[in-house]
Design a protein around this motif. Structure first.
Motif, short mmCIF file in Angstrom:
data_model
loop_
_atom_site.label_atom_id
_atom_site.label_comp_id
_atom_site.label_asym_id
_atom_site.label_seq_id
_atom_site.Cartn_x
_atom_site.Cartn_y
_atom_site.Cartn_z
N VAL A 22 0.73 -1.48 -0.04
CA VAL A 22 0.03 0.09 -0.20
C VAL A 22 0.85 1.25 0.11
CG1 VAL A 22 -1.58 1.39 1.43
CG2 VAL A 22 -1.93 -1.14 1.16
N ARG A 26 0.77 4.27 -2.80
CA ARG A 26 0.66 5.59 -2.40
C ARG A 26 1.54 6.66 -3.26
NH1 ARG A 26 -0.23 6.26 4.11
NH2 ARG A 26 -2.42 5.32 4.40
N ASP A 61 -7.87 1.24 2.68
CA ASP A 61 -7.22 2.33 2.12
C ASP A 61 -7.77 2.58 0.68
OD1 ASP A 61 -4.97 4.00 0.59
OD2 ASP A 61 -4.40 4.04 2.59
N GLU A 64 -5.30 -1.37 -1.80
CA GLU A 64 -4.76 -2.84 -1.67
C GLU A 64 -4.56 -3.53 -3.05
OE1 GLU A 64 -7.06 -1.12 1.78
OE2 GLU A 64 -7.65 -1.57 -0.45
N LEU A 254 0.78 2.29 8.71
CA LEU A 254 0.07 1.25 7.93
C LEU A 254 0.01 -0.03 8.40
CD1 LEU A 254 1.34 2.42 4.27
CD2 LEU A 254 -1.09 2.37 5.28
N THR A 257 -2.81 -0.24 10.63
CA THR A 257 -3.97 -0.01 10.08
C THR A 257 -4.27 -1.58 9.60
OG1 THR A 257 -3.81 2.32 9.37
CG2 THR A 257 -5.36 0.93 8.04
N TYR A 258 -3.32 -2.05 9.16
CA TYR A 258 -3.62 -3.77 8.46
C TYR A 258 -2.85 -4.64 9.69
CZ TYR A 258 -4.57 -1.00 4.29
OH TYR A 258 -5.00 -0.39 3.32
#
Length: 383
Positions: A22, A26, A61, A64, A254, A257-258
């Motif tokens: 990810v 970005r 997000d 992915e 991240l 987040t994941y």
């Protein structure tokens, strides 16, 4: 449907985790590969399968996907059975024909299937994948021996059902990942051939952003795949060199987040490569390596970056996730999720200005490699 192949994050052993994929998306990657997955473990090891399905199915997000799953092996039935377990959560499945490691040699897969005696076997595998999967099939190869046979091999892969071909233009070596520079003339030869009609992706010789444009201009390739250099600079596709602490903190964010998609050892290796890319010659780098090795949680890694590394750089410590209330000397500069002003991004007092968010043309200390196996102290069998 074939995904956008312009700029691809390569499959890298224990480093192509979802948070890192990810992150590269970005900053300009149009497609990302998983690490090379083992078909036998996908079939027989439920925990292994669940880990990688979680890696592929978590959606937060929006970046992915697209993602390509890479498989290895030499048995068509096993590869197809494993691929069917993941085809519903990916945008393509790739057959690894480039891995140079001893494990690949011993298991007779990867680049050790490039010999002409194994071509019928490979054609059978690709054909079985193409006729069995609901997503496109691709192949990632190295140079055949002799090199001029590579084009013929690519033609046979296309005829067997490979929707695109990625060429890492080096020959295989188990002892040395890089045997000199990649021979980009071989990529150009594939593109110049009127007998090959599928997209060709160039892999190799990328150190800085200008290498990307020069590679495309010379080879005429339909896209570029980058590996090791992307570990040091996840933003290379966007032609920037980020502050190493800032981009490391973004990666850690991240990872939070994941949840449970990246192991702490893998996270530590990512952070080490990001810092190493710009700071390996600093007097404090040895201290950093040692301290990073002692970290056991994401919070400890963040504290190391926000407090110790920033102090070693002669900068004000940043507030960390773990210790927001401590050390009033810190501020919110570079904190995950907080935008820094241009003047703050460009203020680096650790001896030079090379950590500034700047154009990437001037850095060139890492070569790009295929199917990366770094000094991770991790095995191919790990999740």
């Amino acid at each position: 449907m074939v995904p956008n192949l312009s700029f691809i994050s390569a499959p890298m052993v224990n480093q192509s985790d979802l948070p890192f994929r990810v992150l590269t998306r970005r900053y300009g990657a149009t497609l990302a590969y998983t690490q090379m997955l083992l078909p036998e473990k996908l079939i027989c090891d439920q925990e292994y399968l669940e880990f990688h399905r979680r890696d592929l199915t978590t959606r937060i997000d929006g970046l992915e996907s697209p993602v390509v799953v890479q498989l290895c092996g030499n048995d068509a039935e096993t590869i197809v059975q494993a691929g069917k377990k993941l085809q519903d959560c990916c945008d393509g499945i790739d057959l690894n024909l480039g891995c140079p490691q001893e494990a690949a040699r011993d298991g007779h897969f990867g680049a050790y299937l490039l010999g002409q005696k194994d071509w019928p076997l490979v054609e059978g595998i690709v054909s079985a994948m193409s006729s069995s999967f609901t997503v496109p099939v691709s192949t990632k190869i190295r140079l055949c021996q002799p090199q001029h046979k590579t084009l013929e091999f690519a033609e046979r892969l296309e005829a067997s059902g490979s929707s695109w071909i990625t060429l890492h233009a080096r020959t295989v070596s188990a002892r040395r990942r890089r045997q000199g520079a990649a021979d980009l003339s071989e990529v150009k030869r594939l593109k110049d051939s009127d007998k090959l009609h599928v997209p060709v992706i160039s892999n190799g010789n990328v150190r800085v952003y200008t290498d990307l444009t020069q590679n495309l201009e010379y080879t005429g390739a339909d896209g570029l795949m980058v590996g090791e250099t992307l570990l040091g600079n996840p933003c290379i596709f966007s032609n920037t060199v980020p502050d190493p602490v800032t981009i490391s903190l973004e990666y850690l964010d991240l990872c939070r987040t994941y949840t449970d998609t990246a192991s702490v050892p893998s996270v530590k290796t990512h952070v080490r490569h990001i810092v190493d890319f710009q700071r390996s010659r600093r007097p404090w780098y040895t201290k950093f390596r040692s301290a990073l090795g002692d970290c056991t949680t994401l919070e400890e890694i963040e504290y190391l970056l926000c407090r110790k590394v920033e102090r070693w750089r002669g900068r004000s410590p940043r507030k960390s996730f773990q210790n927001d209330d401590e050390d009033d000397r810190g501020d919110s500069r570079g904190r995950v999720g907080t935008e820094r002003s241009p003047s703050e991004r460009n203020s680096d007092l650790d001896g030079d200005s090379s950590s500034r968010l700047t154009r990437a043309d001037g850095l060139g200390n890492i070569l790009d490699v295929d199917d990366l196996h770094l000094d991770l102290d991790l095995s191919l069998d790990g999740p």
